[in-house]
Motif scaffolding. Structure first.
Motif, PDB file in Angstrom:
ATOM      1  N   ARG A 175       0.807  -1.200   0.000  1.00  0.00           N
ATOM      2  CA  ARG A 175       0.000   0.000   0.000  1.00  0.00           C
ATOM      3  C   ARG A 175       0.844   1.255   0.000  1.00  0.00           C
ATOM      4  O   ARG A 175       1.905   1.337   0.587  1.00  0.00           O
ATOM      5  CB  ARG A 175      -1.001   0.010   1.142  1.00  0.00           C
ATOM      6  N   PHE A 176       0.322   2.209  -0.698  1.00  0.00           N
ATOM      7  CA  PHE A 176       0.974   3.487  -0.862  1.00  0.00           C
ATOM      8  C   PHE A 176      -0.103   4.478  -0.418  1.00  0.00           C
ATOM      9  O   PHE A 176      -1.034   4.757  -1.152  1.00  0.00           O
ATOM     10  CB  PHE A 176       1.333   3.634  -2.346  1.00  0.00           C
ATOM     11  N   MET A 177      -0.006   4.904   0.849  1.00  0.00           N
ATOM     12  CA  MET A 177      -1.116   5.633   1.463  1.00  0.00           C
ATOM     13  C   MET A 177      -1.502   6.898   0.706  1.00  0.00           C
ATOM     14  O   MET A 177      -2.675   7.196   0.556  1.00  0.00           O
ATOM     15  CB  MET A 177      -0.810   5.961   2.927  1.00  0.00           C
ATOM     16  N   LYS A 178      -0.507   7.634   0.212  1.00  0.00           N
ATOM     17  CA  LYS A 178      -0.825   8.858  -0.532  1.00  0.00           C
ATOM     18  C   LYS A 178      -1.749   8.546  -1.699  1.00  0.00           C
ATOM     19  O   LYS A 178      -2.690   9.277  -1.975  1.00  0.00           O
ATOM     20  CB  LYS A 178       0.451   9.507  -1.072  1.00  0.00           C
ATOM     21  N   GLY A 179      -1.462   7.425  -2.378  1.00  0.00           N
ATOM     22  CA  GLY A 179      -2.281   7.013  -3.514  1.00  0.00           C
ATOM     23  C   GLY A 179      -3.660   6.546  -3.070  1.00  0.00           C
ATOM     24  O   GLY A 179      -4.674   6.911  -3.663  1.00  0.00           O
ATOM     25  N   VAL A 180      -3.688   5.772  -1.969  1.00  0.00           N
ATOM     26  CA  VAL A 180      -4.960   5.273  -1.443  1.00  0.00           C
ATOM     27  C   VAL A 180      -5.855   6.442  -1.039  1.00  0.00           C
ATOM     28  O   VAL A 180      -7.047   6.476  -1.355  1.00  0.00           O
ATOM     29  CB  VAL A 180      -4.692   4.343  -0.236  1.00  0.00           C
ATOM     30  N   PHE A 181      -5.262   7.430  -0.361  1.00  0.00           N
ATOM     31  CA  PHE A 181      -6.034   8.603   0.064  1.00  0.00           C
ATOM     32  C   PHE A 181      -6.591   9.346  -1.148  1.00  0.00           C
ATOM     33  O   PHE A 181      -7.710   9.847  -1.132  1.00  0.00           O
ATOM     34  CB  PHE A 181      -5.156   9.570   0.876  1.00  0.00           C
ATOM     35  N   ALA A 182      -5.783   9.442  -2.192  1.00  0.00           N
ATOM     36  CA  ALA A 182      -6.227  10.180  -3.384  1.00  0.00           C
ATOM     37  C   ALA A 182      -7.274   9.389  -4.153  1.00  0.00           C
ATOM     38  O   ALA A 182      -8.203   9.955  -4.724  1.00  0.00           O
ATOM     39  CB  ALA A 182      -5.036  10.492  -4.288  1.00  0.00           C
ATOM     40  N   TRP A 183      -7.131   8.071  -4.154  1.00  0.00           N
ATOM     41  CA  TRP A 183      -8.008   7.214  -4.945  1.00  0.00           C
ATOM     42  C   TRP A 183      -9.470   7.319  -4.537  1.00  0.00           C
ATOM     43  O   TRP A 183     -10.366   7.298  -5.366  1.00  0.00           O
ATOM     44  CB  TRP A 183      -7.542   5.755  -4.821  1.00  0.00           C
ATOM     45  N   VAL A 184      -9.725   7.440  -3.194  1.00  0.00           N
ATOM     46  CA  VAL A 184     -11.101   7.442  -2.724  1.00  0.00           C
ATOM     47  C   VAL A 184     -11.862   8.709  -3.104  1.00  0.00           C
ATOM     48  O   VAL A 184     -13.089   8.702  -3.125  1.00  0.00           O
ATOM     49  CB  VAL A 184     -11.214   7.212  -1.190  1.00  0.00           C
ATOM     50  N   GLY A 185     -11.132   9.785  -3.417  1.00  0.00           N
ATOM     51  CA  GLY A 185     -11.808  10.998  -3.888  1.00  0.00           C
ATOM     52  C   GLY A 185     -12.345  11.884  -2.777  1.00  0.00           C
ATOM     53  O   GLY A 185     -11.634  12.183  -1.846  1.00  0.00           O
ATOM     54  N   PHE A 186     -13.597  12.277  -2.844  1.00  0.00           N
ATOM     55  CA  PHE A 186     -14.268  13.216  -1.937  1.00  0.00           C
ATOM     56  C   PHE A 186     -13.783  14.647  -2.156  1.00  0.00           C
ATOM     57  O   PHE A 186     -12.848  14.905  -2.920  1.00  0.00           O
ATOM     58  CB  PHE A 186     -14.121  12.818  -0.465  1.00  0.00           C
TER      59      PHE A 186
END
Ligand code: UDP
Ligand code: MG
Length: 314
Positions: A175-186
């Motif tokens: 996991r790459f948290m920066k990417g995960v955070f960006a992926w979910v949107g909002f």
């Protein structure tokens, strides 16, 4: 309304005192309820004992002790899983993410934003190599992936509960948290800050680790490195075909030409290199597929401080 702070700790004994001393008054100032979820990521120094003693004295301090060092990304995930607040703020425990920004983030959240991330205005404390490689990496990442990560934003951000729950549903191992955070949107916005030096101690994210994280980021968010080989193959095959025609015509009109050692070697070595490279990239993906299909828990908690039915081992 309750604020959850999530902080990973890896050998941060020298920073704990200063960390709480800066953070707690700022949280008390907000007038809201809060908890500080401290994840001990297999520290080898006195971090765990210090955290437990803070936890005994202050009910807002929740200690999650991982059974070994799992790395920052996983430690952060463990912390998010154990957080219960309406807004959650992951923060480094070495005071490189200034807690002074928290009221500003909360103000933005009250304006209606779901994610408020902190971007660094200057990277003065980083070496030129780190600055340059970070810049290059952001560009490369945003070029090859559909997910766009903001420039110069770390993991320090405020997230609404619904964002945290969405992130919590992503259980991948690499996991790459920066990417995960960006992926979910909002609905997202940012606040700016200048990143200070570490309060005490050494950075523990070695070059090797950062490199793995960088590769993880691209590979888990893009299949372009995998697909590009069919095009490279196509180009090489077309060129080879044309060159084949040239050789054929030459042989037909001028007879057999024996010398050709250099060109043969160049072609063999070049193609060998290209094939090994593409095999290596395939390996990067296959290795990750293997890691994912094993479906091991992301982390193991030793002595969970509170009984929880959260999905911390799924
Ligand atoms: N950290 C962690 N596990 C690790 C390495 C680091 O939980 O294996 C934590 C560390 O305690 C700190 C944060 O991650 O709170 C950032 O680490 P560091 O300062 O070494 O890296 P930076 O991002 O500042 O370069
Ligand atoms: Mg740091």
């Amino acid at each position: 309304m309750k604020i959850s702070i999530v902080a990973p700790f890896y050998n941060e004994a020298e920073n704990i005192e200063a960390f709480f001393a800066t953070l707690v008054p700022i949280l008390e100032e907000t007038g809201d309820g809060f908890e500080i979820v401290c994840v001990n990521d297999g520290s080898k120094d006195n971090t765990l004992n210090l955290l437990y003693s803070w936890g005994d004295r202050h009910p807002e301090v929740v200690v999650v002790n991982l059974a070994r060092n799992f790395g920052k990304e996983i430690a952060l995930t463990a912390g998010l899983d154990h957080s219960t607040g309406d807004v959650v703020i992951p923060i480094d425990s070495d005071l490189q993410d200034p807690p002074e920004l928290i009221p500003e983030m909360i103000a933005k959240w009250r304006e209606g934003y779901d994610v408020v991330y902190a971007t660094r205005t200057l990277r003065d404390t980083d070496s030129w190599f780190k600055k340059w490689s970070a810049e290059l990496y952001y560009r490369l990442f945003n070029l090859v992936t559909e997910t766009k990560i903001p420039f110069n934003a770390g993991d320090y951000r405020l997230m609404d509960r619904k964002v945290v729950d969405s992130v919590g549903r992503m259980r991948e191992r690499s996991r790459f948290m920066k990417g995960v955070f960006a992926w979910v949107g909002f609905k997202q916005t940012s606040v700016e800050f200048a990143r200070p030096e570490r309060f005490a101690g050494q950075e523990s994210q070695s070059f090797r680790r950062l490199w793995r994280l960088a590769v993880d980021g691209i590979i888990t968010f893009s299949t372009i490195p995998l697909r590009v080989w069919s095009y490279i193959g196509l180009v090489i095959a077309s060129l080879s075909f044309i060159y084949g025609l040239v050789i054929l015509t030459k042989t037909l009109f001028y007879g057999v030409e024996t010398p050709g050692y250099a060109s043969t070697m160049v072609v063999i070595l070049f193609l060998g290199g290209v094939q090994l490279l593409s095999l290596g990239i395939l390996g990067e993906y296959v290795g990750r597929i293997f890691e994912e299909v094993k479906r091991r828990p992301l982390y193991i908690v030793d002595n969970p401080p509170v009984a929880t039915d959260k999905h911390h081992d799924t």
